[in-house]
Scaffold this motif. Structure first.
Motif, mmCIF file in Angstrom:
data_model
loop_
_atom_site.group_PDB
_atom_site.id
_atom_site.type_symbol
_atom_site.label_atom_id
_atom_site.label_comp_id
_atom_site.label_asym_id
_atom_site.label_seq_id
_atom_site.Cartn_x
_atom_site.Cartn_y
_atom_site.Cartn_z
ATOM 1 N N SER A 1 41.728 42.646 44.151
ATOM 2 C CA SER A 1 42.494 41.739 45.453
ATOM 3 C C SER A 1 41.668 40.762 45.710
ATOM 4 O O SER A 1 42.060 39.620 46.182
ATOM 5 C CB SER A 1 42.339 42.794 46.481
ATOM 6 N N ARG A 2 40.394 40.410 45.305
ATOM 7 C CA ARG A 2 39.654 39.118 45.317
ATOM 8 C C ARG A 2 40.198 38.153 44.220
ATOM 9 O O ARG A 2 40.299 37.019 44.648
ATOM 10 C CB ARG A 2 38.435 39.500 45.218
ATOM 11 N N VAL A 3 40.296 38.678 43.207
ATOM 12 C CA VAL A 3 40.846 37.310 42.134
ATOM 13 C C VAL A 3 42.593 36.961 42.282
ATOM 14 O O VAL A 3 42.923 36.027 41.698
ATOM 15 C CB VAL A 3 40.426 37.935 40.570
ATOM 16 N N ALA A 4 43.053 38.212 42.854
ATOM 17 C CA ALA A 4 44.616 37.855 43.076
ATOM 18 C C ALA A 4 44.628 36.762 43.990
ATOM 19 O O ALA A 4 45.868 36.242 44.271
ATOM 20 C CB ALA A 4 45.128 39.314 43.601
ATOM 21 N N VAL A 5 43.650 36.414 44.996
ATOM 22 C CA VAL A 5 44.179 35.280 45.982
ATOM 23 C C VAL A 5 43.976 33.844 45.290
ATOM 24 O O VAL A 5 44.478 32.915 45.990
ATOM 25 C CB VAL A 5 43.040 35.275 47.059
ATOM 26 N N LEU A 6 43.489 33.940 43.780
ATOM 27 C CA LEU A 6 43.077 32.523 43.371
ATOM 28 C C LEU A 6 44.641 32.070 42.658
ATOM 29 O O LEU A 6 44.973 32.783 41.685
ATOM 30 C CB LEU A 6 42.098 32.847 42.340
ATOM 31 N N PRO A 7 45.253 30.986 42.972
ATOM 32 C CA PRO A 7 46.605 30.471 42.369
ATOM 33 C C PRO A 7 46.512 30.406 40.853
ATOM 34 O O PRO A 7 47.282 30.794 40.094
ATOM 35 C CB PRO A 7 46.729 29.144 42.939
ATOM 36 N N ALA A 8 45.367 29.985 40.517
ATOM 37 C CA ALA A 8 45.095 29.772 38.882
ATOM 38 C C ALA A 8 45.272 31.263 38.216
ATOM 39 O O ALA A 8 45.568 31.208 37.188
ATOM 40 C CB ALA A 8 43.685 29.037 38.737
ATOM 41 N N VAL A 9 44.637 32.126 38.681
ATOM 42 C CA VAL A 9 44.731 33.447 38.248
ATOM 43 C C VAL A 9 46.202 33.912 38.293
ATOM 44 O O VAL A 9 46.692 34.715 37.265
ATOM 45 C CB VAL A 9 43.760 34.537 38.999
ATOM 46 N N ARG B 1 42.787 49.011 54.643
ATOM 47 C CA ARG B 1 43.014 48.010 55.592
ATOM 48 C C ARG B 1 42.475 46.602 55.156
ATOM 49 O O ARG B 1 43.130 45.709 55.347
ATOM 50 C CB ARG B 1 42.405 48.430 56.840
ATOM 51 N N GLU B 2 41.339 46.365 54.806
ATOM 52 C CA GLU B 2 40.778 45.219 54.130
ATOM 53 C C GLU B 2 41.631 44.519 52.883
ATOM 54 O O GLU B 2 42.087 43.439 52.912
ATOM 55 C CB GLU B 2 39.190 45.478 53.746
ATOM 56 N N ARG B 3 41.996 45.481 52.032
ATOM 57 C CA ARG B 3 42.921 44.789 50.952
ATOM 58 C C ARG B 3 44.342 44.429 51.456
ATOM 59 O O ARG B 3 44.818 43.639 51.270
ATOM 60 C CB ARG B 3 43.108 45.927 49.863
ATOM 61 N N ASP B 4 44.798 45.338 52.293
ATOM 62 C CA ASP B 4 46.258 44.894 52.791
ATOM 63 C C ASP B 4 45.983 43.727 53.554
ATOM 64 O O ASP B 4 46.989 42.763 53.419
ATOM 65 C CB ASP B 4 46.609 45.998 54.032
ATOM 66 N N ALA B 5 44.861 43.423 54.405
ATOM 67 C CA ALA B 5 44.814 42.190 55.245
ATOM 68 C C ALA B 5 44.803 41.022 54.221
ATOM 69 O O ALA B 5 45.355 40.022 54.354
ATOM 70 C CB ALA B 5 43.597 42.375 56.067
ATOM 71 N N ARG B 6 43.926 41.372 53.243
ATOM 72 C CA ARG B 6 43.839 40.198 52.254
ATOM 73 C C ARG B 6 45.090 39.889 51.255
ATOM 74 O O ARG B 6 45.414 38.545 51.162
ATOM 75 C CB ARG B 6 42.627 40.523 51.197
ATOM 76 N N ASP B 7 45.641 40.701 50.964
ATOM 77 C CA ASP B 7 47.145 40.692 50.499
ATOM 78 C C ASP B 7 48.191 40.001 51.224
ATOM 79 O O ASP B 7 48.952 39.255 50.933
ATOM 80 C CB ASP B 7 47.760 42.022 49.733
ATOM 81 N N ALA B 8 48.092 40.432 52.292
ATOM 82 C CA ALA B 8 49.261 39.890 53.635
ATOM 83 C C ALA B 8 48.762 38.539 53.963
ATOM 84 O O ALA B 8 49.696 37.480 54.293
ATOM 85 C CB ALA B 8 49.246 40.850 54.705
ATOM 86 N N ALA B 9 47.529 38.056 53.971
ATOM 87 C CA ALA B 9 47.089 36.736 54.495
ATOM 88 C C ALA B 9 47.045 35.716 53.596
ATOM 89 O O ALA B 9 46.964 34.486 54.093
ATOM 90 C CB ALA B 9 45.724 36.833 55.254
ATOM 91 N N ARG B 10 46.746 36.077 52.300
ATOM 92 C CA ARG B 10 46.838 35.010 51.299
ATOM 93 C C ARG B 10 47.811 33.765 51.103
ATOM 94 O O ARG B 10 49.064 34.341 51.523
ATOM 95 C CB ARG B 10 46.443 35.260 49.941
ATOM 96 N N SER B 11 47.463 32.689 50.874
ATOM 97 C CA SER B 11 48.505 31.715 51.110
ATOM 98 C C SER B 11 49.492 31.678 49.755
ATOM 99 O O SER B 11 50.715 31.369 49.874
ATOM 100 C CB SER B 11 47.778 30.061 51.144
ATOM 101 N N VAL B 12 48.968 32.192 48.654
ATOM 102 C CA VAL B 12 49.834 32.458 47.614
ATOM 103 C C VAL B 12 50.521 33.749 47.136
ATOM 104 O O VAL B 12 49.759 34.597 47.316
ATOM 105 C CB VAL B 12 49.092 31.986 46.211
#
Ligand code: C5P
Length: 218
Positions: free
Chosen positions: A95-103, A173-184
């Motif tokens: 879920s951390r690497v998934a926030v990166l547009p390049a990835v 909950r933390e992963r849900d928040a990260r997945d829902a809040a990311r810009s990409v």
């Protein structure tokens, strides 16, 4: 006519993986669990000591992943990492690497390549929105955080892996928040996706529901 796609998106531990695999099997279609690609990227990075915020290094790893899918098993090179990628370190790392547009860009073509006749069942967070926007059937599969944490807990215990319900819930909950809040490609129900809440529904019922949708649109 384009190869048909069933796109199943939803939050962590909503049962997408099980439902997707069963629907694909019933239809005799190909199956893509896109989360495994993010998990494999995280696993490779952790093993090589690559920082989980280093977009350039991570996208290079993602582009060159020696990933293979063989009868439900996930291989990295010749190594079966099916269980290891399900561990918490890889869940959080994915879920951390998934926030990166390049990835995400590096994994785009690889996901699209799964679209082959007679059809594809693809699950993840952005199947209906980004990877297969023209999918014939889009499902938003969800369940309450409590139900999802309990399912994940049971899965881990059955595999003999360590698990604590409290920390699983917190982590979801933390992963849900990260997945829902990311810009990409954030996780959100698409306007053309059918909502399937499995909080009090078993796998058989969820599979039957999706198969009915496929038949209706077929
Ligand atoms: O579905 P799964 O829990 O295996 O996905 C692991 C992580 O990969 C998710 O938390 C999410 O951040 C990311 N992911 C994604 N887009 C997808 C599939 C997974 O961002 N299509």
């Amino acid at each position: 006519t384009p190869v048909p796609v069933v796109a199943i998106d939803g939050p962590s531990a909503s049962g997408k993986g099980t439902v997707g695999a069963r629907v694909a099997e019933a239809l005799g279609w190909h199956h893509l669990d896109s989360g495994t690609l993010y998990r494999l990227t995280a696993l490779s990075a952790i093993r090589r000591g690559v920082d989980l915020g280093d977009a350039a290094a991570l996208s290079a790893l993602a582009a060159a992943l020696p990933a293979r899918f063989d009868g439900g098993r996930v291989l990295l090179g010749d190594e079966d990492v099916s269980d290891e990628i399900r561990e918490e370190a890889c869940s959080v790392g994915a879920s951390r690497v998934a926030v990166l547009p390049a990835v995400r860009d590096a994994l785009f073509g690889r996901q699209r390549d799964f679209r082959q006749g007679p059809g594809l069942v693809a699950e993840g967070r952005d199947m209906g929105s980004t990877i297969f926007p023209d999918a014939q059937v889009k499902v938003f599969l969800t369940a309450s955080a409590e139900a999802r944490a309990e399912r994940r807990y049971k899965q881990l215990i059955e595999k003999g892996l360590p698990a604590k319900l409290e920390s699983l819930m917190q982590d979801l909950r933390e992963r849900d928040a990260r997945d829902a809040a990311r810009s990409v490609a954030p996780l959100q129900q698409q306007p053309d996706a059918v909502l399937l809440d499995t909080t009090s529904m078993d796998v058989d019922a969820a599979v039957a529901f999706v198969l009915d949708l496929v038949r209706d649109r077929g």
